[in-house]
Enzyme design. Structure first.
Site, PDB file in Angstrom:
ATOM      1  N   CYS A   2     -59.333 -24.648 -20.613  1.00 34.50           N
ATOM      2  CA  CYS A   2     -60.448 -23.831 -21.049  1.00 34.50           C
ATOM      3  C   CYS A   2     -60.215 -23.343 -22.472  1.00 34.50           C
ATOM      4  CB  CYS A   2     -60.608 -22.636 -20.114  1.00 34.50           C
ATOM      5  SG  CYS A   2     -60.705 -23.105 -18.367  1.00 34.50           S
ATOM      6  N   ARG A  27     -63.012 -28.081 -25.065  1.00 35.45           N
ATOM      7  CA  ARG A  27     -61.980 -27.817 -24.062  1.00 35.45           C
ATOM      8  C   ARG A  27     -62.577 -27.524 -22.688  1.00 35.45           C
ATOM      9  NH1 ARG A  27     -56.935 -26.690 -26.104  1.00 35.45           N
ATOM     10  NH2 ARG A  27     -56.428 -25.602 -24.182  1.00 35.45           N
ATOM     11  N   TRP A  75     -63.532 -25.027 -18.146  1.00 40.69           N
ATOM     12  CA  TRP A  75     -63.488 -26.316 -17.451  1.00 40.69           C
ATOM     13  C   TRP A  75     -62.964 -26.021 -16.052  1.00 40.69           C
ATOM     14  CZ3 TRP A  75     -59.804 -29.755 -15.329  1.00 40.69           C
ATOM     15  CH2 TRP A  75     -60.260 -31.056 -15.111  1.00 40.69           C
ATOM     16  N   ASN A 101     -56.620 -19.602 -19.013  1.00 41.08           N
ATOM     17  CA  ASN A 101     -56.557 -21.064 -19.015  1.00 41.08           C
ATOM     18  C   ASN A 101     -55.311 -21.454 -18.242  1.00 41.08           C
ATOM     19  OD1 ASN A 101     -56.588 -23.793 -19.576  1.00 41.08           O
ATOM     20  ND2 ASN A 101     -55.803 -23.571 -21.657  1.00 41.08           N
ATOM     21  N   GLY A 102     -55.473 -22.245 -17.181  1.00 39.37           N
ATOM     22  CA  GLY A 102     -54.318 -22.660 -16.391  1.00 39.37           C
ATOM     23  C   GLY A 102     -54.604 -22.629 -14.913  1.00 39.37           C
ATOM     24  N   GLU A 485     -57.797 -49.448 -24.064  1.00 46.87           N
ATOM     25  CA  GLU A 485     -58.413 -48.341 -24.781  1.00 46.87           C
ATOM     26  C   GLU A 485     -59.914 -48.563 -24.962  1.00 46.87           C
ATOM     27  OE1 GLU A 485     -58.941 -44.781 -26.987  1.00 46.87           O
ATOM     28  OE2 GLU A 485     -57.563 -45.455 -25.418  1.00 46.87           O
ATOM     29  N   LYS A 489     -62.737 -45.938 -23.594  1.00 53.36           N
ATOM     30  CA  LYS A 489     -63.771 -45.318 -24.424  1.00 53.36           C
ATOM     31  C   LYS A 489     -65.145 -45.509 -23.792  1.00 53.36           C
ATOM     32  CE  LYS A 489     -61.988 -43.087 -26.378  1.00 53.36           C
ATOM     33  NZ  LYS A 489     -60.585 -43.187 -26.216  1.00 53.36           N
ATOM     34  N   GLU A 492     -65.486 -43.353 -20.555  1.00 50.33           N
ATOM     35  CA  GLU A 492     -65.486 -41.920 -20.835  1.00 50.33           C
ATOM     36  C   GLU A 492     -66.855 -41.405 -21.240  1.00 50.33           C
ATOM     37  OE1 GLU A 492     -61.346 -40.263 -22.647  1.00 50.33           O
ATOM     38  OE2 GLU A 492     -62.326 -41.796 -23.851  1.00 50.33           O
ATOM     39  N   HIS A 508     -55.603 -64.343 -11.320  1.00 49.21           N
ATOM     40  CA  HIS A 508     -54.982 -63.609 -10.217  1.00 49.21           C
ATOM     41  C   HIS A 508     -55.900 -62.512  -9.674  1.00 49.21           C
ATOM     42  CE1 HIS A 508     -51.093 -65.590 -10.825  1.00 49.21           C
ATOM     43  NE2 HIS A 508     -51.361 -65.494 -12.120  1.00 49.21           N
ATOM     44  N   LYS A 614     -60.903 -31.818 -23.607  1.00 52.17           N
ATOM     45  CA  LYS A 614     -60.139 -32.419 -24.693  1.00 52.17           C
ATOM     46  C   LYS A 614     -58.642 -32.347 -24.448  1.00 52.17           C
ATOM     47  CE  LYS A 614     -59.679 -34.327 -28.729  1.00 52.17           C
ATOM     48  NZ  LYS A 614     -60.053 -35.740 -28.892  1.00 52.17           N
TER      49      LYS A 614
END
Length: 619
Positions: A2, A27, A75, A101-102, A485, A489, A492, A508, A614
């Site tokens: 957060c 965040r 968040w 935050n946590g 990556e 992207k 996300e 395979h 983030k």
């Protein structure tokens, strides 16, 4: 994960706090709230579910003024993203207010104890427990900071929290055990926040709290202690980021701005570290000597998410140039398997924020086993850099978009610099090859500008692809991490399922997925001056033919001037040629742009994708 913002001074607090929260919304953006001691001496709380604009609207409808207060953008971890669960939270008496935050791991046992003592809870969060716990210790004659100390020593888990109280005006208490807290020093005013960008409009002089630190902030100054009241000192840093770097600068989204900033961020990451005429690499301010670099027998790279993909590419770079074995670990897995590291191991930890909880825990695990750690990070003074024997700062500037772009290419650049340094220290990289690679590296920013000037993603291509429900990204060797990556992207920010896969593994399993509805993105670049690269390229072309034979649509990333690839792919995204070891820095850019344009076409929130934040500062 957060965002926290607090202010104490002579100015109006609400605009300053809201501006800080706006810069921290990356965040978390499930809900937001603010608590201000108004001119009447009342502690007024405003909260709203959803994005920060909802809180701003609530404050416009019911204004509040004061020169002292705290705010939060959330968040969600414990409790749904509702107004009731939004921060700040207060105790039953309405005196103590907390933003946090946590994660408090023992919040249920604490809650049950407090309920038995008569406390009434109004939310589903673990944070509300902290407010009640502080209030239970905040008895007549007890200072607020003493009550906070007693309360946090009962908490298990990780936390960054900021506390104010109606009965203790003009005092902010901040404490840290895990997630970041930064204190800003102004002219007769002070700030506290979760991250640097929140403070840049007001001050560049700031310091991070260390784990176990507590700050008592008043109009007179900042007093630092540990959680038992023992005084501590932290070095003040002067942050060089220009505040305008944290603004959109005319771009529609932060992500697009940050994609276009990559030539500068890559150039700045090289700056002062590479001798243009000698090819020598210089890494200063390290508690890792040239003899240490020479004596290491193995390298462990630990990271999460996008940084983990950079680490995979770094493995290829380091093994090729330094001829030393490299293993890459997820930060979230490393410490749970009793990893085999010792004083002969160099542990490289990679984190954009320098506060990633899993990576930090892995760093500490490695240090306990005798390994020296080297941090690749974007934030000077962050926890990972403070605990490392040496740091390689990426100089990307603030990255606001949740989907990392310029941090990734800066990390690749830093890993290449590290690979060259290790190769030179170990005698595996000749002066001639060092100079050749240096000269190629110095051309990379210009080649990035070339890609961005042409923006290879056409409207026709986006129309062809934006309705797809699945994508497959393929690559070989050092190009495989770029496939991973590129897939990350896309998933996300567009919410399209995408998977990165080694091209050689198609037979395979993944071949079963291919049909005319599955776009397949293939990294098909090569160093056309290197015969070994041609061999790998031929195998990649075979994979493309497998896809085409099954009716799949192939979108290839290839080097300009390659005469072969257009014969096989449906569409090609071109990048300038360079040495294969440097191609990942170029290859990812058209894939970032592809994800961006598809997400915009689908109407997605590019900068703040759902369910993500983030900085991952909790497990």
């Amino acid at each position: 994960m957060c965002g926290i913002m607090g202010y104490i001074g002579a100015r109006k607090a609400v605009p300053i706090i809201l501006d800080g929260l706006r810069r921290l919304e990356y965040r978390g953006y499930d809900s937001a709230g603010i608590a201000v001691l108004d001119e009447k001496g009342d502690l007024v709380v405003r909260r709203a579910s959803g994005k920060l604009r909802n809180l701003e609207e609530a404050i416009r409808n019911s204004p509040v003024e004061g020169s002292f207060g705290i705010g939060h953008t959330r968040w969600a971890t414990h409790g749904r993203p509702t107004e009731e669960n939004a921060h700040p939270h207060r105790d039953s008496k309405g005196d103590v207010v907390v933003v946090h935050n946590g994660i408090v791991e023992n919040y249920l046992s604490l809650k049950h104890r407090l309920q038995a003592a008569g406390h009434t809870f109004l939310s589903e969060t673990d944070t509300e427990v902290i407010a009640h716990l502080i209030e239970s210790h905040y008895q007549p004659g007890v200072k607020l900071e003493s009550a906070v100390q007693k309360a946090v020593n009962e908490l298990r888990g990780v936390f960054a929290l900021v506390v104010i109280a109606k009965s203790c005006p003009n005092k902010i208490i901040a404490a840290r055990n895990g997630p970041p807290v930064v204190v800003g020093l102004g002219d007769n005013e002070f700030f506290v926040a979760s991250d640097v960008p929140a403070l840049l409009n007001h001050t560049r002089d700031m310091f991070f709290l260390g784990d176990g630190d507590m700050a008592v902030i008043t109009e007179a100054g900042v007093h630092l202690t540990d959680l038992n009241g023992k005084p501590v000192k932290r070095q003040v840093s002067h942050i060089l980021w220009d505040p305008i770097m944290a603004e959109k600068g005319g771009y529609k989204h932060f992500m697009l701005k940050e994609i276009f900033e990559q030539p500068r961020s890559v150039r700045d990451t090289m700056l002062g570290r590479v001798g243009q005429e000698s090819g020598r690499v210089f890494l200063d301010e390290m508690d890792i000597s040239p003899a240490d670099f020479k004596s290491f027998t193995n390298v462990r790279i630990v990271a999460c998410g996008t940084s983990w993909h950079a680490a995979l590419a770094g493995k290829f770079m380091i093994e090729k140039l330094a001829r030393i074995p490299v293993e890459v670990d997820y930060g979230s897995e490393f410490r749970y398997r009793d990893p085999i590291v010792d004083e002969r191991t160099l542990t490289v930890v990679i984190s954009q924020s320098g506060e990633t909880a899993d990576t930090l825990a892995a760093q500490r695990e490695s240090k306990q086993k005798g390994s020296k750690s080297l941090a690749i990070c974007n934030v000077l003074g962050s926890m990972i850099t403070r605990e490392a024997a040496g740091s390689l700062l990426t100089h990307a500037g603030p990255e606001i978009g949740v989907a990392s772009t310029k941090a990734f290419t800066s990390q690749l650049t830093a890993l290449f610099v590290l690979a060259m340094h290790l190769g030179q220290a170990r005698g595996t990289l000749s002066p001639e090859l060092s100079l050749c690679l240096t000269q190629e590296m110095l051309k990379i920013p210009g080649k990035l500008e070339h890609i961005l000037q042409s923006d290879p993603i056409t409207e026709d291509l986006v129309k062809r692809l934006f309705r797809a429900t699945d994508f497959l990204f393929l690559g070989r060797n050092i190009h495989f991490p770029i496939a991973l990556e590129g897939a990350l992207k896309l998933k996300e920010i567009s919410y399209i399922h995408a998977e990165g896969y080694p091209a050689g593994e198609m037979k395979h399993g993944p071949n079963a997925l291919i049909d005319e509805d599955l776009p397949v993105v293939v990294i098909a670049t090569r160093d056309m001056t290197d015969p070994a690269s041609n061999t790998l390229f031929e195998k990649t072309v075979s994979n493309i033919q497998e896809v085409k034979a099954r009716g799949g649509f192939v979108l290839a990333v290839a080097c300009e001037g390659d005469p072969e690839i257009e014969k096989h792919a449906n569409h090609v995204l071109w990048v300038p040629p360079t040495k294969e070891i440097l191609l990942p820095i170029l290859e990812i850019v058209p894939l970032q742009l592809l994800a961006y344009h598809i997400a915009v076409r689908r109407g997605c929130d590019v900068d703040q994708p759902r369910n993500l934040a983030k900085s991952v500062t909790v497990e």
